[in-house]
Every structure is written in structure tokens, then in C-alpha cells.
Design a protein around this motif. Structure first.
Motif, PDB file in Angstrom:
ATOM      1  N   THR A   1       0.896  -1.208   0.132  1.00 34.92           N
ATOM      2  CA  THR A   1      -0.008  -0.097  -0.098  1.00 34.92           C
ATOM      3  C   THR A   1       0.941   1.184   0.034  1.00 34.92           C
ATOM      4  O   THR A   1       2.007   1.177   0.360  1.00 34.92           O
ATOM      5  N   VAL A   2       0.123   2.613  -0.206  1.00 32.54           N
ATOM      6  CA  VAL A   2       0.857   3.507  -0.153  1.00 32.54           C
ATOM      7  C   VAL A   2       1.370   3.881   1.066  1.00 32.54           C
ATOM      8  O   VAL A   2       2.461   4.397   1.383  1.00 32.54           O
TER       9      VAL A   2
ATOM     10  N   GLN B   1       5.206   4.553   2.226  1.00 36.44           N
ATOM     11  CA  GLN B   1       5.670   5.665   2.924  1.00 36.44           C
ATOM     12  C   GLN B   1       6.404   5.654   3.919  1.00 36.44           C
ATOM     13  O   GLN B   1       7.346   6.289   4.418  1.00 36.44           O
TER      14      GLN B   1
ATOM     15  N   SER C   1       7.901   7.625  -4.671  1.00 35.37           N
ATOM     16  CA  SER C   1       7.469   7.269  -5.919  1.00 35.37           C
ATOM     17  C   SER C   1       7.074   8.504  -6.682  1.00 35.37           C
ATOM     18  O   SER C   1       7.015   9.588  -6.257  1.00 35.37           O
TER      19      SER C   1
ATOM     20  N   THR D   1      -0.685   6.897  -7.097  1.00 31.93           N
ATOM     21  CA  THR D   1      -1.520   6.957  -5.917  1.00 31.93           C
ATOM     22  C   THR D   1      -1.125   7.605  -4.474  1.00 31.93           C
ATOM     23  O   THR D   1      -1.633   8.188  -3.943  1.00 31.93           O
ATOM     24  N   ALA D   2       0.482   7.781  -4.522  1.00 35.30           N
ATOM     25  CA  ALA D   2       0.904   8.390  -3.471  1.00 35.30           C
ATOM     26  C   ALA D   2       0.609  10.129  -3.503  1.00 35.30           C
ATOM     27  O   ALA D   2       0.794  10.640  -2.479  1.00 35.30           O
TER      28      ALA D   2
ATOM     29  N   SER E   1      -4.371   6.240   0.920  1.00 37.40           N
ATOM     30  CA  SER E   1      -3.564   5.569   1.704  1.00 37.40           C
ATOM     31  C   SER E   1      -3.322   3.915   1.605  1.00 37.40           C
ATOM     32  O   SER E   1      -2.464   3.330   1.744  1.00 37.40           O
TER      33      SER E   1
ATOM     34  N   ILE F   1       0.631   1.036  -3.777  1.00 32.37           N
ATOM     35  CA  ILE F   1       1.515   2.052  -4.345  1.00 32.37           C
ATOM     36  C   ILE F   1       1.940   2.032  -5.814  1.00 32.37           C
ATOM     37  O   ILE F   1       1.781   0.778  -6.324  1.00 32.37           O
TER      38      ILE F   1
END
Length: 716
Positions: A511-512, A516, A527, A547-548, A554, A558
Motif C-alpha cells: 500500500t501507499v 511511505q 514514488s 496513488t501517493a 493510503s 503504491i
């Protein structure tokens, strides 16, 4: 006396966009200039190589092509880790003096190399550092090496001179230098002759930090475990203020590195170290490669765990004061040969001059550090040894990060059982080879005894001791049919594949939010839409789709990450990218289904893919969705989103004809070319691309609006 300018480049422009303003250092193999990027109005470092004037035109073209490939490799590694100096460009030009000049352009870094920092601390009587500070100081280098090791790339010349303390944004951090071009030089058929004509010598590792396998091939192949050995030596030096391997010539250093009765250690260097920490360092410095940690990540994870268990919590290393009397150095300027070593082995080598000269970077200067891809088989741990520990403290088996291989390997020669006299003769032979200019760039297959146990004559399924983590699914060892007779050309012919190891796979795409956390830890780069073919207009128009870029996403996968960034994240969490075969096996199982859930085309509950005009899925807009939303699309193993949402990077390089090789065991295509492989389809591709056998070739250095990934971990 200031360094000379043998090419006459000062005041001229190279490559049409780099003005060379001054020579900041000269060594036996090249010249480093401070340059200026005319387009970006920023300083750069430019390394220009010598000794190549005798190459034939065809060889020049071949050399330039390989140099560009190495530049791309360095650029890709620097994207995966902020701890690796960034390569900006590579090329060749005819100098004002008329010489053909291959060059490499690097980011300019203000600061000083670690060897200079150690020397200046020694001069002030402050050479030794507290162990906790030494570990924290070297941690960025360990993380950077782990990012490279995750991609099968070994440095093979780790030493204080190649660890640069850079001043960035008012703080001091460490960068790894010289993932260089020794591999390129060694591959040129006439290079040895060309160097002989110039009277020069080339060595691809530094003997004060050499591992046994670099001194002599009887110890096996070099690889990430070679960097582990050198990194442990550097740790001892940083903590004690003195070199760990003692000797005044190559022969003595060879014996010091390879004699089981003499092993460097923290305590032996006068450092107070807990038992657990001393044990970690001793294992890292084992003579036999298979007895060491296999990657820098495993070493540093075990070291941090031992420190914590001993009641020595790590803290940020205090910035070392900048020397008041010396100007800042560039990263490239740090990579210069030392007076002492070159004086011993090449009396004609120029001494370093000027206030910015660095006095301790042994062999292989100016980008000639021995970079090479790791052999496909990594050494296994010693039988009965405790499980290795990854950077995040996750226990994993000795085979966790080993790349699959095919076939059996020849046994290594039996090590001599002789007394010290025979060992000395062997050392003298190795020293003679070094003195004669032999390139110490060993690329041999690891001996069979150094490999993890494999199935022979049938499938072996070792017992699995621990259940997978809650966010992962387990895929047992087994056989399946890879490819499809109905698919595209690159999917044919279908063939039998055997996977001899069970592995765990992330249940969902990364995931984002998870990515992160890696960025915030300094282990991943942010990214963003990028790549060899990405234009400024692409970044401006489509970059917002990453997506980020949207705080509401979130829990979306990603996106806009390239293969190196994906591998760096997996290393951060103690995992790796799955191989292409592992990915397809996990997606479709053993019954030959077309999609993860079966053979029917994907409906709205199965996958997030591009739909026909006018077709909507419950009012859901176009784009990615939270990971795991399409629960009806679960694979036989229980993994979600293996069709749709984002494309997923795998560890392999692209080979459109690899399936024609027939039945294979633990297959993997080395990621050596410009193309990698994406699997699983995405939100912006049609449903047909979500088939489990569909393969998409894509630039490995590109991150696009639909490129993501998930990670794997070997469990037996």
C-alpha cells in the motif's frame, strides 16, 4: 602541486552540457573534474578514464555500450536507495588533447570520505568511537548495500574510502561510492593487452578489506557475502580507529584474511563489545563464505538485534566535525588511489597532490571498484546454524534471499590440508598474480557444497516450522504448468516448472501507507512518474494519477515505482520480489486456470480492470481501489488482487523466448537488460491482460501510474 589535466578538458564542455572547471584529483586510471551542468546550473563530478587509447574502434564502441549499461545500473541502484551516489550520465568524447575519453557524470557531494575522517580523528587522538555510534554511522551504508544485494548486485570494494560522509541539507549522511566499471573492463578481450602497453595495472578490490574469495578462487565465488566481510572490517576500524586486517604487503594480508586461526574481531581490536555482538562480527568474518551472513541486510539486522539484546540501544551518530582547514570534497574526488599502495606495486603511479587529495583509497580508483552481479546461487548457512535475521528483525531461513538456479554445480577444489608452508606458497602465488596486474574480479559458480539443499531426482518438501504472517499466504513447493497455448507468443509454449521451496507471498499489493514508512525511514526513494521515456509533459499531465499523490489513497496500492524501488522496499521489510515463476504459480495454482479465480472473465467483484465504455462497477470510478477490495478474485493460495488494480513487478529480467527452453526447475531470468517483467494487469488495461499467464515487458527504470508490486519470502 595541483593535479594535472592530461586530457585538457578544463575550460571545455564534454557531452555538450557539462563544463569542466577544475581537476580535483588524478589517479593511475583516470581524472576527476569538478564540472557544471549547464542546463540545470548545478555542480557535478565527472570521471574521465585513461589507458584506453589503444583500443580498436569496434572495441571502443563495445566499451562505451558497456559503460552506459553500468551507468544505468548505478542510476537504478541510486533510485532504490538514497545511500548510493547517483549517476547522472555516461558517454565518451574526444578531448581537446585528441584522446578518446569515456566519462561518467555523478552527483556532486560536499563532505569527506570516511577514511579521511578516521585519519583526522586519529590525528586529534579521537580515532575510536563508541560501538553504538559506529553502528549507527554505518547503518545507511548497510541499508544501501542491502538494496543492491536485493537486486543481485555486489559492490566488492567496500572500504572507508568508498563510504562518503556527505553534507546534505545541513546534516551529515553516508553514501556508498564506486559501484564501478571493473566488470566492463574485464570483459573486453584486448583490455589486458591495452593495459600492458600502457604499463598500468588493475586490481578490482582493496587488499586491506579483501575477503578470502577475492584473494583466491579456492574459497568460492564472490557476491553479496563478500561485501558482508568488508563491512564487518570497516565496522571494526570505525569503532577502534585502526584497520582490522594487519599486514605490510599482499602476502601478509592474504594470510590475515584467510587463516582460520587468526580472525579479526572487535575485542581483538580493543573494542569493548557484548558477547552477542562479538559473535555477529565473527560470523560475518568467517573464512568460508557459506558460513557468513549472505547479505548486508542480514548482517545489520543481526547486529542491531544483538545490540538491543545486550542493552545497547542504537542512537543517531553525531555528525563528525568538518575539518576546519580542508575544502569540501566531491564524492568522485574521494575515489583516488593511495600513495602507499600504488608506490608498492606501481612506482610510476602519480602521487596525489593538493589540499583535497584523499590519502587512503587503495586499488581500483575512479570507478574501477569491482562491481558485478552476484552469481545466481548464494552460499547457504552452516548446517545447524541459527536462522538469519533480516533488517527488520524477521527470522528467515538460510535460503530466504537466494536466487533460484538450474542444474548442478561443479565441486570446488578441496582446500589444502597442508601446514603453514603450503599456505604461504599459495599466498605467494596469489600475490604474484596481483602484482602482475591480474584483475581480481572472480566470477565463478559457487561450489555445490555452498548451496542450500535442493531436490535431486524428485521433489523434496522440507517441513515448515512456522505459520506465515497474517498479511502473507503460504505457497508450498510443487510443480505446475507455466504459460498458455492460447496466449501470446511470449506465453508459449506451456511447460512444466518445478519450485523446490515453499514461499510466503504478500496477501495484497503493497500500500501507499506501507511504502511511505520506508520512505520516511530513508530506505526507499519517493514514488513518482519517471523513466527513460517519460517527458516533462508526461510528469505534469499524468503524475497526479500516482496513488501517493492523493492523501485519500493510503490503502490503495503504491504506484509509479520502478523495479529497483520495489526491490528496495521488499529488502526493507526483510523480504524480496517474487520470481516470475513463483508469481504465476501463486496466481493460478496447479490446475491451469486462466485467472486466479477460475476461467470466467473478470467481473466487478473479481478484479479492478479497465471496463468497456458505459460499463460501471457499482458507481466505482476509474482508477485503483483499496487493496483486497475484489475478494471474489482470490487465488488458490488466498492472495488478492493478483489480477488488476496495479501491475506487479517480479524479480526477473525480460526474455521473450525463455519458455522455449522447456521444463525447468526454480527458473529465474537475471535482471541484466533494460526490460523487466510486470504481471497481473491493472486498472488502466483491459481484462485480457489480467490473465495469470500474461507477461508485459517494461522498462526496469520506469515507474508509471499502474506499476506496483508485492513481496515474497522463502520459508524452507
Amino acid at each position: 602541486m595541483a593535479p594535472s589535466d592530461p586530457f585538457g578538458w578544463v575550460g571545455a564542455t564534454i557531452g555538450g552540457k557539462y563544463r569542466l572547471d577544475a581537476v580535483i584529483g588524478e589517479g593511475g586510471f583516470g581524472v576527476v573534474y569538478r564540472g557544471h551542468h549547464l542546463g540545470l546550473d548545478e555542480p557535478v563530478a565527472v570521471k574521465c578514464l585513461k589507458m584506453l587509447g589503444s583500443l580498436a574502434p569496434a572495441e571502443r564502441e563495445s566499451f562505451q555500450r558497456m559503460l552506459l549499461n553500468e551507468g544505468r545500473l548505478l542510476h537504478r541502484l541510486s533510485r532504490a536507495s538514497a545511500g548510493i551516489v547517483q549517476a547522472l550520465d555516461a558517454g565518451a568524447a574526444v578531448s581537446p588533447s585528441g584522446e578518446w575519453t569515456p566519462y561518467l557524470v555523478l552527483e556532486w557531494l560536499d563532505g569527506a570520505p570516511l577514511d579521511r575522517d578516521i585519519a583526522e580523528r586519529r590525528a586529534r587522538g579521537e580515532a575510536a568511537r563508541p560501538l553504538t555510534e559506529a553502528v549507527a554511522l554505518l547503518a545507511p551504508a548497510a541499508h544501501a548495500l542491502e538494496a543492491a544485494h536485493a537486486q543481485g548486485v555486489a559492490h566488492r570494494d567496500i572500504k572507508p574510502a568508498n563510504l562518503f560522509l556527505a553534507e546534505i541539507g545541513g546534516r551529515r549522511t553516508m553514501k556508498v561510492l564506486d559501484f564501478g566499471i571493473a566488470k566492463v573492463l574485464s570483459e573486453l578481450s584486448s583490455m589486458t593487452q591495452a593495459m600492458a602497453e600502457t604499463g598500468s595495472t588493475l586490481r578490482a578490490f582493496t587488499v586491506h578489506y579483501g575477503a578470502p574469495e577475492q584473494f583466491h578462487q579456492r574459497f568460492g565465488a564472490t557476491g553479496p557475502w563478500t561485501d558482508v566481510f568488508a563491512l564487518a572490517l570497516v565496522l571494526i576500524e570505525v569503532a577502534s580507529g585502526n584497520r582490522a586486517l594487519l599486514g605490510s604487503d599482499v602476502t601478509q594480508l592474504y594470510i590475515a584474511a584467510t587463516d582460520p586461526a587468526f580472525r579479526p574481531s572487535l575485542r581483538g581490536a580493543g573494542v569493548s563489545a557484548p558477547d552477542a555482538v562479538e559473535a555477529v562480527v565473527r560470523r560475518a568474518l568467517a573464512v568460508e563464505p557459506r558460513e557468513r551472513y549472505r547479505t548486508a541486510g542480514e548482517l545489520w539486522g543481526a547486529l542491531e538485534e544483538a545490540m538491543a539484546a545486550s542493552g545497547s540501544p542504537l542512537h543517531a551518530a553525531a555528525p563528525a566535525p568538518r575539518p576546519p582547514s580542508s575544502p569540501a570534497l566531491s564524492a568522485a574526488g574521494a575515489a583516488m588511489p593511495t600513495r602507499d599502495f600504488l608506490a608498492q606495486h606501481d612506482p610510476r603511479a602519480p602521487s596525489l597532490a593538493g589540499p583535497s587529495a584523499v590519502a587512503a583509497a587503495d586499488v581500483a580508483a575512479l570507478g574501477l571498484a569491482g562491481t558485478a552481479r552476484a552469481p545466481s546461487a548464494l552460499p547457504a548457512a552452516t548446517p545447524g546454524a541459527p536462522p538469519l535475521t533480516t533488517m527488520r528483525g524477521l527470522a528467515t531461513s538460510a535460503a530466504s534471499l537466494a536466487a533460484p538456479h538450474q542444474g548442478s554445480l561443479p565441486a570446488a577444489p578441496a582446500p589444502p590440508s597442508a601446514a603453514p608452508r603450503r599456505r604461504l606458497l599459495l599466498a605467494l602465488g596469489s600475490a604474484a598474480a596481483l602484482a602482475a596486474g591480474a584483475v581480481a574480479l572472480v566470477q565463478m559458480r559457487a561450489p555445490a557444497s555452498a548451496l542450500p539443499a535442493r531436490a535431486h531426482g524428485g521433489l523434496s518438501v522440507p517441513p515448515v516450522k512456522a505459520a506465515p504472517a497474517a498479511d502473507m499466504v503460504r505457497i508450498p513447493a510443487g510443480r505446475f504448468t507455466m504459460g498458455s497455448a492460447k496466449g501470446g507468443k511470449s506465453e508459449r509454449p506451456p511447460h512444466e516448472v518445478t519450485l523446490t521451496r515453499a514461499f510466503d507471498l504478500d496477501r495484497t499489493e503493497v500500500t501507499v501507507a506501507a511504502y511511505q514508512r520506508c520512505v520516511e525511514a530513508g530506505r526507499c526513494t519517493p514514488s513518482g512518474l519517471h523513466g527513460p521515456r517519460a517527458t516533462d509533459a508526461d510528469v505534469e499531465q499524468r503524475g497526479a494519477l500516482c496513488t501517493a499523490a492523493d492523501t485519500a489513497k493510503s490503502q490503495h496500492p503504491i504506484s509509479c515505482v520502478d523495479q529497483a524501488q520495489a526491490a528496495a522496499y521488499c529488502a526493507f521489510v526483510g523480504k524480496r520480489l517474487p520470481t516470475e515463476a513463483e508469481w504465476e504459480y501463486a496466481a493460478r495454482g496447479t490446475d491451469g486456470r486462466e485467472y486466479p479465480w477460475g476461467n470466467e472473465p473478470p467481473g466487478c467483484a473479481h478484479a479492478v480492470v479497465s471496463r468497456a465504455p458505459g460499463q460501471v462497477c457499482g458507481g466505482r470510478g476509474r482508477g485503483t481501489q483499496d487493496v483486497g477490495s475484489a475478494k471474489a478474485g482470490a487465488s488458490p493460495s488466498g492472495a488478492l488482487d493478483m489480477a488488476g488494480n496495479v501491475w506487479e513487478w517480479v524479480a526477473d529480467g525480460w526474455d521473450p523466448g525463455v519458455y522455449a527452453k522447456g521444463a525447468r526447475t526454480d527458473p529465474v531470468v537475471p535482471a541484466t537488460g533494460s526490460k523487466g517483467v510486470l504481471r497481473g494487469g491493472s486498472w488502466d488495461f483491459s481484462a485480457s491482460s489480467a490473465r495469470s499467464t500474461f507477461r508485459l515487458a517494461f522498462d526496469r527504470e520506469a515507474g508509471d501510474v499502474s506499476t506496483g508490486f508485492r513481496c515474497a519470502r522463502t520459508v524452507d
